[in-house]
Design a protein around this motif. Structure first.
Motif, PDB file in Angstrom:
ATOM      1  N   ILE A 111       0.818  -1.199   0.000  1.00 58.61           N
ATOM      2  CA  ILE A 111       0.000   0.000   0.000  1.00 58.61           C
ATOM      3  C   ILE A 111       0.861   1.262   0.000  1.00 58.61           C
ATOM      4  O   ILE A 111       0.436   2.316  -0.481  1.00 58.61           O
ATOM      5  CB  ILE A 111      -0.956  -0.001   1.219  1.00 58.61           C
ATOM      6  N   VAL A 112       2.076   1.187   0.511  1.00 58.62           N
ATOM      7  CA  VAL A 112       2.970   2.344   0.485  1.00 58.62           C
ATOM      8  C   VAL A 112       3.312   2.706  -0.958  1.00 58.62           C
ATOM      9  O   VAL A 112       3.310   3.885  -1.341  1.00 58.62           O
ATOM     10  CB  VAL A 112       4.246   2.064   1.310  1.00 58.62           C
ATOM     11  N   ALA A 113       3.599   1.695  -1.775  1.00 58.02           N
ATOM     12  CA  ALA A 113       3.903   1.953  -3.184  1.00 58.02           C
ATOM     13  C   ALA A 113       2.678   2.483  -3.921  1.00 58.02           C
ATOM     14  O   ALA A 113       2.781   3.396  -4.752  1.00 58.02           O
ATOM     15  CB  ALA A 113       4.420   0.674  -3.847  1.00 58.02           C
ATOM     16  N   THR A 114       1.501   1.927  -3.634  1.00 58.75           N
ATOM     17  CA  THR A 114       0.283   2.371  -4.305  1.00 58.75           C
ATOM     18  C   THR A 114      -0.016   3.831  -4.005  1.00 58.75           C
ATOM     19  O   THR A 114      -0.287   4.627  -4.911  1.00 58.75           O
ATOM     20  CB  THR A 114      -0.899   1.497  -3.869  1.00 58.75           C
ATOM     21  N   SER A 115       0.019   4.211  -2.733  1.00 59.78           N
ATOM     22  CA  SER A 115      -0.311   5.590  -2.357  1.00 59.78           C
ATOM     23  C   SER A 115       0.725   6.569  -2.883  1.00 59.78           C
ATOM     24  O   SER A 115       0.378   7.665  -3.359  1.00 59.78           O
ATOM     25  CB  SER A 115      -0.426   5.700  -0.837  1.00 59.78           C
ATOM     26  N   ALA A 116       2.006   6.206  -2.817  1.00 60.14           N
ATOM     27  CA  ALA A 116       3.046   7.104  -3.320  1.00 60.14           C
ATOM     28  C   ALA A 116       2.886   7.335  -4.817  1.00 60.14           C
ATOM     29  O   ALA A 116       3.024   8.469  -5.304  1.00 60.14           O
ATOM     30  CB  ALA A 116       4.429   6.525  -3.017  1.00 60.14           C
ATOM     31  N   PHE A 117       2.550   6.289  -5.554  1.00 62.44           N
ATOM     32  CA  PHE A 117       2.404   6.436  -6.999  1.00 62.44           C
ATOM     33  C   PHE A 117       1.189   7.290  -7.349  1.00 62.44           C
ATOM     34  O   PHE A 117       1.221   8.073  -8.308  1.00 62.44           O
ATOM     35  CB  PHE A 117       2.284   5.057  -7.650  1.00 62.44           C
ATOM     36  N   LEU A 118       0.099   7.176  -6.595  1.00 65.68           N
ATOM     37  CA  LEU A 118      -1.074   8.012  -6.836  1.00 65.68           C
ATOM     38  C   LEU A 118      -0.738   9.491  -6.682  1.00 65.68           C
ATOM     39  O   LEU A 118      -1.125  10.332  -7.503  1.00 65.68           O
ATOM     40  CB  LEU A 118      -2.197   7.631  -5.877  1.00 65.68           C
ATOM     41  N   VAL A 119       0.000   9.824  -5.614  1.00 66.43           N
ATOM     42  CA  VAL A 119       0.347  11.221  -5.370  1.00 66.43           C
ATOM     43  C   VAL A 119       1.296  11.739  -6.453  1.00 66.43           C
ATOM     44  O   VAL A 119       1.119  12.845  -6.992  1.00 66.43           O
ATOM     45  CB  VAL A 119       0.977  11.380  -3.970  1.00 66.43           C
ATOM     46  N   ILE A 120       2.306  10.953  -6.792  1.00 63.75           N
ATOM     47  CA  ILE A 120       3.292  11.372  -7.788  1.00 63.75           C
ATOM     48  C   ILE A 120       2.639  11.528  -9.162  1.00 63.75           C
ATOM     49  O   ILE A 120       2.917  12.482  -9.897  1.00 63.75           O
ATOM     50  CB  ILE A 120       4.446  10.350  -7.819  1.00 63.75           C
ATOM     51  N   ALA A 121       1.758  10.606  -9.517  1.00 66.88           N
ATOM     52  CA  ALA A 121       1.075  10.706 -10.816  1.00 66.88           C
ATOM     53  C   ALA A 121       0.180  11.940 -10.867  1.00 66.88           C
ATOM     54  O   ALA A 121       0.086  12.603 -11.908  1.00 66.88           O
ATOM     55  CB  ALA A 121       0.254   9.451 -11.070  1.00 66.88           C
ATOM     56  N   PHE A 324      -6.788  17.511   8.198  1.00 63.65           N
ATOM     57  CA  PHE A 324      -6.969  16.085   8.426  1.00 63.65           C
ATOM     58  C   PHE A 324      -7.942  15.489   7.413  1.00 63.65           C
ATOM     59  O   PHE A 324      -7.738  14.385   6.903  1.00 63.65           O
ATOM     60  CB  PHE A 324      -7.483  15.855   9.848  1.00 63.65           C
ATOM     61  N   ALA A 325      -9.013  16.228   7.094  1.00 60.69           N
ATOM     62  CA  ALA A 325     -10.063  15.696   6.230  1.00 60.69           C
ATOM     63  C   ALA A 325      -9.616  15.550   4.786  1.00 60.69           C
ATOM     64  O   ALA A 325     -10.243  14.816   4.018  1.00 60.69           O
ATOM     65  CB  ALA A 325     -11.290  16.597   6.296  1.00 60.69           C
ATOM     66  N   ARG A 326      -8.554  16.212   4.375  1.00 59.57           N
ATOM     67  CA  ARG A 326      -8.101  16.152   2.986  1.00 59.57           C
ATOM     68  C   ARG A 326      -6.984  15.141   2.776  1.00 59.57           C
ATOM     69  O   ARG A 326      -6.557  14.932   1.640  1.00 59.57           O
ATOM     70  CB  ARG A 326      -7.615  17.547   2.546  1.00 59.57           C
ATOM     71  N   MET A 327      -6.511  14.506   3.823  1.00 57.41           N
ATOM     72  CA  MET A 327      -5.342  13.634   3.740  1.00 57.41           C
ATOM     73  C   MET A 327      -5.759  12.177   3.545  1.00 57.41           C
ATOM     74  O   MET A 327      -6.738  11.710   4.138  1.00 57.41           O
ATOM     75  CB  MET A 327      -4.510  13.765   5.017  1.00 57.41           C
ATOM     76  N   MET A 328      -5.027  11.462   2.680  1.00 56.76           N
ATOM     77  CA  MET A 328      -5.124  10.009   2.636  1.00 56.76           C
ATOM     78  C   MET A 328      -4.192   9.455   3.711  1.00 56.76           C
ATOM     79  O   MET A 328      -2.972   9.540   3.567  1.00 56.76           O
ATOM     80  CB  MET A 328      -4.718   9.459   1.260  1.00 56.76           C
ATOM     81  N   TRP A 329      -4.753   8.899   4.763  1.00 57.86           N
ATOM     82  CA  TRP A 329      -3.956   8.371   5.868  1.00 57.86           C
ATOM     83  C   TRP A 329      -3.660   6.903   5.588  1.00 57.86           C
ATOM     84  O   TRP A 329      -4.569   6.077   5.541  1.00 57.86           O
ATOM     85  CB  TRP A 329      -4.681   8.550   7.192  1.00 57.86           C
ATOM     86  N   ILE A 330      -2.379   6.595   5.408  1.00 62.49           N
ATOM     87  CA  ILE A 330      -1.952   5.235   5.081  1.00 62.49           C
ATOM     88  C   ILE A 330      -1.259   4.653   6.303  1.00 62.49           C
ATOM     89  O   ILE A 330      -0.173   5.109   6.687  1.00 62.49           O
ATOM     90  CB  ILE A 330      -1.010   5.228   3.860  1.00 62.49           C
ATOM     91  N   ALA A 331      -1.912   3.677   6.939  1.00 59.47           N
ATOM     92  CA  ALA A 331      -1.373   3.079   8.161  1.00 59.47           C
ATOM     93  C   ALA A 331      -1.259   1.570   7.960  1.00 59.47           C
ATOM     94  O   ALA A 331      -2.193   0.825   8.263  1.00 59.47           O
ATOM     95  CB  ALA A 331      -2.264   3.410   9.358  1.00 59.47           C
ATOM     96  N   PRO A 332      -0.137   1.076   7.418  1.00 53.41           N
ATOM     97  CA  PRO A 332       0.001  -0.369   7.172  1.00 53.41           C
ATOM     98  C   PRO A 332      -0.089  -1.166   8.464  1.00 53.41           C
ATOM     99  O   PRO A 332       0.342  -0.711   9.532  1.00 53.41           O
ATOM    100  CB  PRO A 332       1.398  -0.491   6.542  1.00 53.41           C
ATOM    101  N   ALA A 333      -0.652  -2.372   8.364  1.00 56.75           N
ATOM    102  CA  ALA A 333      -0.835  -3.207   9.548  1.00 56.75           C
ATOM    103  C   ALA A 333       0.482  -3.822  10.019  1.00 56.75           C
ATOM    104  O   ALA A 333       0.750  -3.897  11.214  1.00 56.75           O
ATOM    105  CB  ALA A 333      -1.855  -4.313   9.251  1.00 56.75           C
ATOM    106  N   ARG A 334       1.321  -4.240   9.085  1.00 52.05           N
ATOM    107  CA  ARG A 334       2.578  -4.887   9.470  1.00 52.05           C
ATOM    108  C   ARG A 334       3.583  -4.725   8.333  1.00 52.05           C
ATOM    109  O   ARG A 334       3.220  -4.462   7.196  1.00 52.05           O
ATOM    110  CB  ARG A 334       2.372  -6.372   9.777  1.00 52.05           C
ATOM    111  N   LYS A 335       4.840  -4.914   8.672  1.00 53.07           N
ATOM    112  CA  LYS A 335       5.928  -4.746   7.711  1.00 53.07           C
ATOM    113  C   LYS A 335       6.382  -6.105   7.202  1.00 53.07           C
ATOM    114  O   LYS A 335       6.535  -7.046   7.997  1.00 53.07           O
ATOM    115  CB  LYS A 335       7.099  -4.017   8.377  1.00 53.07           C
TER     116      LYS A 335
END
Length: 548
Positions: A111-121, A324-335
């Motif tokens: 999910i870290v890669a997915t969210s980062a790519f959405l923002v960069i794109a 807070f309301a405009r942010m995509m909060w990405i909190a992975p469950a485990r590494k």
């Protein structure tokens, strides 16, 4: 763009119903069902030590495997299943495979890669492209994301790797800008020389009594081209204003974003500027901030920041709910388990796609949602607004009320990706209902649970109860059995032993999630072990991976 990147499918929903990466992600073997009370003691001991591998595809349940359990309370499953084992497949196959490799190389959750790519794109596309639903609602592609992980995860390593592609695009645009500027300087010098020659001819004509010759005409345009900018390295208001005047979409990334979150308060210069950058609209620059620039058209700012859960307690979310309301909060469950990569990831596919998106973003363009897509979005927005009303106000309600904005922007990015990876890439004209459905699913399964995790870490909500923690632990670690004392000894901070923990296990037994099987897996004095209802596995998969 080569044509082998992606073969267009008919619909995102159809894509998600099929194993897109069957060659890359082989299906694990079927899981052995939990033993019944009549099973031999040795089989129970083996089962107590085994971890169940849960396939990401729909699994079948053997008849009689759940005998002896109370009827499973589906409401319990609905309440605790928040995040999928892997994020839902929202990108074309070529992008999904590349992001899989990126996440594996950096030993970080997918999910870290997915969210980062959405923002960069979103930053690459820029604010000249917008999604429109109905007559008045339109959204740009820029997104904000905050990665909430424990310290030491190197959470921004993926973002750093992918953002280098933006720097490559920026460098190419800067080279073309320098060439255009050099050509303009040469034309200006030639024009100045022509003006001097004209002045000499005009003076001679005056002395000789002849009419003045016509002056030379300027063909170099109205002014010098603006230097392109994509990446911003600081968030001081003057620096952002300068970059915004030069670029149509900006990207800012920082490892520790707590300082930015605390400084960008509504009513403050930085807060007003950042909030304006989210909307992608024109921004009127205060005269004290800059002397020359008065208005910036289509100002867009994409944020990718990180923080640790403890730092969110200082955010004062109750007073900063707009941010807070405009942010995509990405909190992975485990590494994932750490592994040292032997080879770097080939990012040629993603670089080509970003280049296509950047070229499409040079002209004003709107993608209209289809009639069916509008209906899908309306249903989702009504559901989120009902949930916001049920929560009774506060940051969570504010976030849910803006969830439709997140869905619109994610859908815009998905549609652009699909068009850019087609056999014959063409600028899309609309957004399909399948694309909107995929974006809504991404919001439900990833963004809403991440927001609740961030809110709990900030201290604005009460943490989940012990029963919910136990069932989340069982689901995320894919356990077939669990022992109360072993669980408490291994995780005293999360599962303190005592009457409360015993009550939590009793409530889960009543709900049909667990059943006691005897004193298994515990050392020392006897302690009750519990089997996990195999129907829980099926219920979780139906919730996380619904079929088409």
């Amino acid at each position: 763009m080569t044509s082998h990147l992606h073969r267009p499918q008919a619909d995102i929903a159809a894509e998600e119903g099929n194993p897109l990466n069957s060659g890359r992600h082989p299906k694990p073997p079927e899981v052995e069902s939990a033993p019944s009370h009549t099973a031999p003691q040795e089989a129970k001991l083996r089962q107590a030590k085994a971890l169940v591998t849960i396939s990401s595809e729909t699994t079948t349940l053997d008849d009689g495997a759940a005998d002896g359990f109370a009827e499973l309370d589906e409401a319990v499953v609905e309440g605790i299943v928040g995040r999928p084992v892997r994020p839902p497949l929202i990108f074309p196959v070529a992008i999904e495979n590349c992001l899989d490799d990126v996440a594996r190389v950096h030993s970080l959750p997918r999910i870290v890669a997915t969210s980062a790519f959405l923002v960069i794109a979103g930053a690459a596309i820029g604010t000249r492209v917008r999604a429109r639903a109905g007559a008045v609602w339109s959204e740009p592609p820029n997104l904000w994301a905050c990665l909430v992980t424990p310290a030491g995860w190197r959470r921004m390593s993926i973002a750093t790797s992918l953002s280098k592609l933006l720097l490559t695009i920026e460098a190419g645009e800067l080279t073309r800008w320098q060439e255009a500027l050099g050509k303009l300087v040469q034309e200006r010098l030639l024009h100045d020389a022509a003006l001097k020659g004209h002045a000499t001819l005009a003076k001679r004509a005056e002395l000789e009594g002849r009419p003045e010759p016509p002056p030379p005409t300027w063909t170099g345009g109205q002014g010098a081209p603006v230097m392109p900018r994509i990446v911003v390295h600081e968030t001081a208001p003057p620096a952002i204003v300068e970059a915004a005047a030069a670029g149509r979409g900006l990207f800012y990334m920082v490892e520790e974003g707590g300082k930015l979150l605390r400084a960008a308060q509504p009513g403050e210069p930085l807060g007003d500027l950042v909030l304006a950058g989210y909307d992608g609209d024109a921004f009127n620059v205060p005269s004290a901030m800059h002397d020359d620039i008065r208005r910036i058209e289509a100002f867009g700012l994409s944020l990718l920041i990180g923080t640790v859960p403890a730092a969110l307690a200082d955010l004062k979310v109750e007073r900063n709910h707009q941010l807070f309301a405009r942010m995509m909060w990405i909190a992975p469950a485990r590494k994932p388990a750490f592994a040292i990569a032997r080879n770097a990831v080939d990012l040629t596919v993603i670089e080509n796609i970003l280049s296509v998106l950047r070229s499409w973003g040079e002209k004003e363009h709107e993608l209209l949602l289809s009639v069916h897509a509008v209906e899908v979005l309306e249903q989702a927005v009504r559901r989120w607004e009902q949930e916001a009303a049920r929560l009774g106000g506060g940051p969570a309600s504010a976030w849910l009320e803006r969830a439709g904005t997140q869905a619109m922007r994610v859908a815009l990015a998905i549609e652009m990706f699909r068009a850019a990876t087609a056999v014959e890439p063409r600028r899309p004209r609309g957004i399909s209902s399948g694309t909107v459905a995929a974006a809504v699913r991404f919001v439900d399964l990833v963004l809403v649970p991440g927001m609740m995790e961030a809110l709990a870490a900030s201290g604005s909500t009460v943490p989940a109860g012990l029963a919910e923690r136990v069932i989340r632990y069982v689901v995320e670690n894919k356990l077939a059995t669990v022992n109360r004392r072993d669980l408490s000894r291994g995780h005293r901070g999360l599962f303190p032993d005592g009457p409360a923990l015993r009550q939590a296990f009793d409530s889960l037994a009543i709900a049909g999630v667990l059943r006691p099987v005897g004193n298994l897996g515990a050392k020392g004095r006897p302690s009750v072990s519990y089997e996990v209802n195999p129907r829980l596995r099926v219920a979780v998969e139906k919730r996380r991976f619904p079929t088409g």
